[in-house]
Scaffold this active site. Structure first.
Site, PDB file in Angstrom:
ATOM      1  N   ASN A   1       3.189  19.262 -75.840  1.00 24.67           N
ATOM      2  CA  ASN A   1       2.169  19.378 -74.792  1.00 24.67           C
ATOM      3  C   ASN A   1       2.692  18.697 -73.531  1.00 24.67           C
ATOM      4  O   ASN A   1       2.740  17.471 -73.457  1.00 24.67           O
ATOM      5  CB  ASN A   1       0.870  18.722 -75.279  1.00 24.67           C
ATOM      6  CG  ASN A   1      -0.229  18.746 -74.231  1.00 24.67           C
ATOM      7  OD1 ASN A   1      -0.116  19.417 -73.208  1.00 24.67           O
ATOM      8  ND2 ASN A   1      -1.295  18.005 -74.486  1.00 24.67           N
TER       9      ASN A   1
ATOM     10  N   LYS B   1       1.328  18.621 -70.706  1.00 31.81           N
ATOM     11  CA  LYS B   1       0.208  18.130 -69.901  1.00 31.81           C
ATOM     12  C   LYS B   1       0.397  18.564 -68.437  1.00 31.81           C
ATOM     13  O   LYS B   1       0.918  19.645 -68.178  1.00 31.81           O
ATOM     14  CB  LYS B   1       0.042  16.617 -70.069  1.00 31.81           C
ATOM     15  CG  LYS B   1      -0.120  16.239 -71.550  1.00 31.81           C
ATOM     16  CD  LYS B   1      -0.566  14.834 -71.769  1.00 31.81           C
ATOM     17  CE  LYS B   1      -0.721  14.579 -73.272  1.00 31.81           C
ATOM     18  NZ  LYS B   1      -1.172  13.219 -73.553  1.00 31.81           N
TER      19      LYS B   1
ATOM     20  N   HIS C   1      -8.476  19.211 -76.473  1.00 30.82           N
ATOM     21  CA  HIS C   1      -7.667  17.991 -76.348  1.00 30.82           C
ATOM     22  C   HIS C   1      -8.563  16.840 -75.891  1.00 30.82           C
ATOM     23  O   HIS C   1      -9.482  17.035 -75.098  1.00 30.82           O
ATOM     24  CB  HIS C   1      -6.521  18.209 -75.349  1.00 30.82           C
ATOM     25  CG  HIS C   1      -5.504  17.110 -75.417  1.00 30.82           C
ATOM     26  ND1 HIS C   1      -5.685  15.914 -74.774  1.00 30.82           N
ATOM     27  CD2 HIS C   1      -4.322  17.021 -76.079  1.00 30.82           C
ATOM     28  CE1 HIS C   1      -4.637  15.126 -75.036  1.00 30.82           C
ATOM     29  NE2 HIS C   1      -3.804  15.775 -75.820  1.00 30.82           N
TER      30      HIS C   1
ATOM     31  N   GLU D   1      -8.217  14.545 -73.854  1.00 28.99           N
ATOM     32  CA  GLU D   1      -8.299  14.318 -72.410  1.00 28.99           C
ATOM     33  C   GLU D   1      -9.366  15.215 -71.792  1.00 28.99           C
ATOM     34  O   GLU D   1     -10.067  14.816 -70.860  1.00 28.99           O
ATOM     35  CB  GLU D   1      -6.927  14.560 -71.759  1.00 28.99           C
ATOM     36  CG  GLU D   1      -5.964  13.424 -72.079  1.00 28.99           C
ATOM     37  CD  GLU D   1      -4.488  13.784 -72.026  1.00 28.99           C
ATOM     38  OE1 GLU D   1      -3.678  12.923 -72.388  1.00 28.99           O
ATOM     39  OE2 GLU D   1      -4.149  14.915 -71.636  1.00 28.99           O
TER      40      GLU D   1
ATOM     41  N   GLU E   1      -5.481  13.711 -83.384  1.00 27.76           N
ATOM     42  CA  GLU E   1      -4.911  12.808 -82.392  1.00 27.76           C
ATOM     43  C   GLU E   1      -5.847  11.630 -82.157  1.00 27.76           C
ATOM     44  O   GLU E   1      -6.841  11.773 -81.431  1.00 27.76           O
ATOM     45  CB  GLU E   1      -4.693  13.548 -81.065  1.00 27.76           C
ATOM     46  CG  GLU E   1      -3.712  14.685 -81.152  1.00 27.76           C
ATOM     47  CD  GLU E   1      -3.186  15.067 -79.762  1.00 27.76           C
ATOM     48  OE1 GLU E   1      -1.986  14.896 -79.541  1.00 27.76           O
ATOM     49  OE2 GLU E   1      -3.978  15.494 -78.918  1.00 27.76           O
TER      50      GLU E   1
ATOM     51  N   GLY F   1      -0.464   8.267 -75.589  1.00 29.37           N
ATOM     52  CA  GLY F   1       0.144   7.742 -74.369  1.00 29.37           C
ATOM     53  C   GLY F   1       0.056   6.237 -74.230  1.00 29.37           C
ATOM     54  O   GLY F   1       0.380   5.680 -73.194  1.00 29.37           O
TER      55      GLY F   1
ATOM     56  N   SER G   1       1.587   9.325 -79.492  1.00 26.40           N
ATOM     57  CA  SER G   1       2.815   8.532 -79.318  1.00 26.40           C
ATOM     58  C   SER G   1       3.874   8.803 -80.389  1.00 26.40           C
ATOM     59  O   SER G   1       4.549   7.892 -80.855  1.00 26.40           O
ATOM     60  CB  SER G   1       2.473   7.037 -79.244  1.00 26.40           C
ATOM     61  OG  SER G   1       1.620   6.788 -78.136  1.00 26.40           O
TER      62      SER G   1
END
Length: 253
Positions: A10, A12, A96, A98, A166, A172, A212
Protein backbone atom coordinates in the site's frame (compact mmCIF):
# COMPACT_ATOMS: atom_id res chain seq x y z
CA UNK A 1 -6.20 -26.95 1.14
CA UNK A 2 -3.24 -24.55 1.05
CA UNK A 3 -3.90 -20.82 1.13
CA UNK A 4 -1.65 -19.00 -1.33
CA UNK A 5 0.57 -16.43 0.38
CA UNK A 6 -0.49 -12.87 -0.41
CA UNK A 7 1.67 -9.74 -0.24
CA UNK A 8 0.13 -6.32 -0.84
CA UNK A 9 2.04 -3.06 -0.99
CA UNK A 10 0.00 0.00 0.00
CA UNK A 11 1.84 3.07 -1.28
CA UNK A 12 -0.71 5.35 0.41
CA UNK A 13 -0.48 9.02 -0.65
CA UNK A 14 3.12 8.90 -1.85
CA UNK A 15 5.09 9.17 -5.04
CA UNK A 16 6.08 11.23 -8.05
CA UNK A 17 6.31 9.88 -11.59
CA UNK A 18 10.06 9.44 -11.16
CA UNK A 19 9.76 7.69 -7.79
CA UNK A 20 7.06 5.41 -9.12
CA UNK A 21 9.25 4.43 -12.08
CA UNK A 22 12.08 3.61 -9.68
CA UNK A 23 9.90 1.43 -7.43
CA UNK A 24 8.46 -0.45 -10.41
CA UNK A 25 11.95 -1.01 -11.86
CA UNK A 26 13.06 -2.53 -8.54
CA UNK A 27 10.03 -4.82 -8.51
CA UNK A 28 10.45 -5.82 -12.16
CA UNK A 29 14.08 -6.84 -11.55
CA UNK A 30 13.35 -8.69 -8.30
CA UNK A 31 13.88 -12.43 -7.96
CA UNK A 32 10.83 -13.76 -6.15
CA UNK A 33 8.94 -17.08 -5.97
CA UNK A 34 6.45 -17.83 -8.76
CA UNK A 35 2.73 -17.10 -8.80
CA UNK A 36 2.06 -20.63 -7.57
CA UNK A 37 3.74 -19.66 -4.26
CA UNK A 38 2.88 -15.98 -3.75
CA UNK A 39 0.36 -13.45 -5.05
CA UNK A 40 1.78 -9.92 -5.20
CA UNK A 41 -0.37 -6.79 -5.50
CA UNK A 42 0.79 -3.16 -5.36
CA UNK A 43 -1.51 -0.26 -4.62
CA UNK A 44 -0.38 3.12 -5.93
CA UNK A 45 -2.44 6.33 -5.67
CA UNK A 46 -5.29 6.60 -8.22
CA UNK A 47 -3.36 9.00 -10.48
CA UNK A 48 -0.58 6.45 -11.04
CA UNK A 49 -2.71 3.32 -11.53
CA UNK A 50 -2.64 3.09 -15.37
CA UNK A 51 1.03 4.12 -15.41
CA UNK A 52 2.05 1.41 -12.94
CA UNK A 53 -0.14 -1.18 -14.66
CA UNK A 54 1.54 -0.43 -18.01
CA UNK A 55 5.07 -0.85 -16.59
CA UNK A 56 4.66 -3.61 -13.99
CA UNK A 57 5.72 -7.21 -14.60
CA UNK A 58 2.78 -9.46 -15.57
CA UNK A 59 2.99 -11.75 -12.51
CA UNK A 60 2.34 -8.80 -10.15
CA UNK A 61 -1.05 -7.07 -10.03
CA UNK A 62 -2.33 -3.60 -9.27
CA UNK A 63 -4.88 -2.43 -6.71
CA UNK A 64 -6.69 0.84 -6.01
CA UNK A 65 -6.65 2.14 -2.44
CA UNK A 66 -10.38 2.84 -2.29
CA UNK A 67 -13.51 3.15 -4.42
CA UNK A 68 -16.98 4.66 -4.12
CA UNK A 69 -19.83 2.77 -2.49
CA UNK A 70 -22.17 2.77 -5.52
CA UNK A 71 -22.37 3.58 -9.21
CA UNK A 72 -20.64 6.79 -10.28
CA UNK A 73 -22.43 10.07 -10.85
CA UNK A 74 -22.55 13.35 -8.94
CA UNK A 75 -19.88 12.37 -6.39
CA UNK A 76 -17.11 14.91 -6.88
CA UNK A 77 -13.67 13.56 -6.08
CA UNK A 78 -14.74 9.91 -5.94
CA UNK A 79 -13.69 7.00 -8.17
CA UNK A 80 -16.20 4.25 -8.88
CA UNK A 81 -15.67 0.49 -8.96
CA UNK A 82 -16.87 0.56 -12.59
CA UNK A 83 -14.01 2.91 -13.53
CA UNK A 84 -11.47 0.57 -11.97
CA UNK A 85 -12.93 -2.39 -13.87
CA UNK A 86 -12.85 -0.31 -17.07
CA UNK A 87 -9.13 0.37 -16.52
CA UNK A 88 -8.43 -3.31 -15.91
CA UNK A 89 -7.51 -2.80 -12.24
CA UNK A 90 -8.32 -6.15 -10.56
CA UNK A 91 -8.05 -5.27 -6.84
CA UNK A 92 -9.16 -2.58 -4.40
CA UNK A 93 -8.33 -1.93 -0.72
CA UNK A 94 -11.44 -1.09 1.30
CA UNK A 95 -11.86 0.03 4.91
CA UNK A 96 -8.26 0.97 5.65
CA UNK A 97 -8.00 2.31 9.19
CA UNK A 98 -6.80 5.68 7.90
CA UNK A 99 -10.11 6.04 6.05
CA UNK A 100 -12.11 4.70 8.98
CA UNK A 101 -10.43 7.20 11.32
CA UNK A 102 -9.77 10.29 9.19
CA UNK A 103 -12.90 10.07 7.04
CA UNK A 104 -15.22 8.41 9.55
CA UNK A 105 -16.04 5.40 7.38
CA UNK A 106 -18.30 3.22 9.53
CA UNK A 107 -18.36 -0.59 9.65
CA UNK A 108 -21.64 -0.54 7.70
CA UNK A 109 -20.29 1.81 5.04
CA UNK A 110 -17.23 -0.41 4.62
CA UNK A 111 -19.49 -3.48 4.33
CA UNK A 112 -21.54 -1.76 1.62
CA UNK A 113 -18.38 -0.78 -0.25
CA UNK A 114 -16.97 -4.31 -0.14
CA UNK A 115 -20.26 -5.75 -1.43
CA UNK A 116 -20.54 -3.22 -4.25
CA UNK A 117 -16.93 -3.67 -5.40
CA UNK A 118 -17.36 -7.47 -5.45
CA UNK A 119 -20.60 -7.16 -7.44
CA UNK A 120 -18.71 -5.18 -10.09
CA UNK A 121 -16.09 -7.94 -10.37
CA UNK A 122 -13.28 -6.44 -8.30
CA UNK A 123 -11.30 -8.44 -5.76
CA UNK A 124 -11.15 -6.83 -2.33
CA UNK A 125 -8.56 -6.44 0.41
CA UNK A 126 -10.88 -5.66 3.34
CA UNK A 127 -9.14 -4.05 6.32
CA UNK A 128 -10.03 -4.48 9.99
CA UNK A 129 -8.19 -3.75 13.23
CA UNK A 130 -8.37 -2.23 16.69
CA UNK A 131 -6.94 1.00 18.15
CA UNK A 132 -4.50 1.10 21.08
CA UNK A 133 -7.32 2.10 23.48
CA UNK A 134 -9.37 -0.89 22.34
CA UNK A 135 -6.44 -3.29 22.74
CA UNK A 136 -5.67 -1.94 26.21
CA UNK A 137 -9.35 -2.27 27.15
CA UNK A 138 -9.21 -5.94 26.10
CA UNK A 139 -11.84 -5.52 23.36
CA UNK A 140 -9.69 -6.50 20.34
CA UNK A 141 -11.64 -9.68 19.58
CA UNK A 142 -15.03 -7.94 19.85
CA UNK A 143 -13.91 -5.00 17.68
CA UNK A 144 -12.53 -7.08 14.80
CA UNK A 145 -15.53 -9.42 15.02
CA UNK A 146 -17.90 -6.43 14.67
CA UNK A 147 -15.93 -5.12 11.69
CA UNK A 148 -15.92 -8.54 10.01
CA UNK A 149 -19.60 -9.08 10.80
CA UNK A 150 -20.53 -5.86 8.95
CA UNK A 151 -18.80 -7.25 5.84
CA UNK A 152 -20.16 -10.79 6.24
CA UNK A 153 -23.71 -9.40 6.50
CA UNK A 154 -23.47 -7.97 2.98
CA UNK A 155 -21.68 -10.70 1.02
CA UNK A 156 -22.26 -14.38 0.32
CA UNK A 157 -19.18 -15.29 -1.74
CA UNK A 158 -15.76 -14.88 -0.12
CA UNK A 159 -13.65 -16.21 -3.03
CA UNK A 160 -12.42 -12.74 -3.97
CA UNK A 161 -11.90 -11.36 -0.47
CA UNK A 162 -8.65 -11.11 1.46
CA UNK A 163 -9.03 -9.98 5.09
CA UNK A 164 -6.25 -7.66 6.26
CA UNK A 165 -5.84 -7.44 10.04
CA UNK A 166 -4.06 -4.20 10.81
CA UNK A 167 -3.81 -3.18 14.46
CA UNK A 168 -4.13 0.61 14.21
CA UNK A 169 -1.54 1.10 16.95
CA UNK A 170 1.06 -0.68 14.81
CA UNK A 171 0.55 1.22 11.53
CA UNK A 172 3.47 3.47 10.75
CA UNK A 173 4.42 3.65 14.43
CA UNK A 174 7.27 1.16 14.30
CA UNK A 175 5.37 -0.88 16.91
CA UNK A 176 4.63 -4.33 15.59
CA UNK A 177 2.26 -6.93 16.96
CA UNK A 178 4.47 -9.80 18.11
CA UNK A 179 4.12 -12.95 16.00
CA UNK A 180 2.16 -14.47 18.90
CA UNK A 181 -0.20 -11.45 19.11
CA UNK A 182 -0.78 -11.53 15.34
CA UNK A 183 -1.39 -15.29 15.38
CA UNK A 184 -3.84 -14.99 18.27
CA UNK A 185 -6.03 -12.41 16.49
CA UNK A 186 -5.80 -14.25 13.14
CA UNK A 187 -6.84 -17.52 14.81
CA UNK A 188 -9.75 -15.77 16.60
CA UNK A 189 -10.84 -14.25 13.29
CA UNK A 190 -10.70 -17.57 11.52
CA UNK A 191 -12.76 -19.11 14.31
CA UNK A 192 -15.30 -16.27 13.98
CA UNK A 193 -15.57 -16.92 10.22
CA UNK A 194 -15.89 -20.67 10.92
CA UNK A 195 -18.72 -20.11 13.40
CA UNK A 196 -20.54 -17.31 11.56
CA UNK A 197 -19.90 -17.89 7.85
CA UNK A 198 -18.79 -21.47 7.17
CA UNK A 199 -16.03 -23.99 7.79
CA UNK A 200 -15.14 -23.89 4.07
CA UNK A 201 -14.65 -20.11 4.01
CA UNK A 202 -12.68 -20.24 7.28
CA UNK A 203 -10.31 -22.79 5.76
CA UNK A 204 -9.83 -20.93 2.48
CA UNK A 205 -10.00 -17.19 3.25
CA UNK A 206 -6.62 -15.51 3.48
CA UNK A 207 -6.06 -13.38 6.57
CA UNK A 208 -3.04 -11.14 6.12
CA UNK A 209 -1.24 -8.96 8.68
CA UNK A 210 -0.41 -5.27 8.35
CA UNK A 211 1.32 -2.92 10.75
CA UNK A 212 5.01 -1.99 10.46
CA UNK A 213 5.96 -5.17 8.57
CA UNK A 214 9.55 -4.99 7.35
CA UNK A 215 12.43 -7.11 6.08
CA UNK A 216 13.51 -7.88 9.63
CA UNK A 217 10.25 -9.22 11.10
CA UNK A 218 8.47 -10.69 8.07
CA UNK A 219 9.84 -14.25 8.24
CA UNK A 220 8.88 -14.79 11.86
CA UNK A 221 5.38 -13.38 11.21
CA UNK A 222 5.00 -15.48 8.05
CA UNK A 223 5.77 -18.64 10.03
CA UNK A 224 2.56 -18.26 12.07
CA UNK A 225 -0.03 -20.80 10.89
CA UNK A 226 -2.90 -18.31 10.46
CA UNK A 227 -0.87 -15.46 8.93
CA UNK A 228 -1.39 -15.83 5.18
CA UNK A 229 0.64 -12.83 4.06
CA UNK A 230 1.02 -9.10 4.55
CA UNK A 231 -0.33 -5.69 3.69
CA UNK A 232 2.80 -3.55 3.76
CA UNK A 233 2.85 0.24 4.11
CA UNK A 234 6.10 2.21 4.31
CA UNK A 235 8.35 -0.73 3.46
CA UNK A 236 6.51 -1.26 0.15
CA UNK A 237 8.18 1.90 -1.16
CA UNK A 238 11.63 0.44 -0.47
CA UNK A 239 13.74 -2.40 -1.84
CA UNK A 240 13.01 -4.44 1.31
CA UNK A 241 9.52 -5.09 -0.10
CA UNK A 242 11.26 -7.79 -2.15
CA UNK A 243 12.51 -9.46 1.08
CA UNK A 244 8.94 -9.39 2.39
CA UNK A 245 7.65 -11.08 -0.80
CA UNK A 246 10.34 -13.70 -0.38
CA UNK A 247 9.08 -14.49 3.13
CA UNK A 248 6.44 -16.54 1.29
CA UNK A 249 9.01 -19.34 1.04
CA UNK A 250 8.65 -19.82 4.82
CA UNK A 251 5.23 -21.41 4.13
CA UNK A 252 6.62 -23.81 1.56
CA UNK A 253 9.26 -25.28 3.82
Amino acid sequence: MGRKFFVGGNWKCNGTTEEVKKIVTTLNEAKVPGEDVVEVVVSPPFVFLPFVKSLLRPDFHVSAQNCWVRKGGAYTGEVSAEMLVNLGIPWVIIGHSERRQLLNESNEFVGDKVAYALQQGLKVIACIGETLEQREAGTTTAVVAEQTKAIAAKISNWDNVVLAYEPVWAIGTGKVATPAQAQEVHADLRKWVHDNVSAEVAASVRIIYGGSVNGGNCKELAAQPDVDGFLVGGASLKAEFVDIINAATVKKN
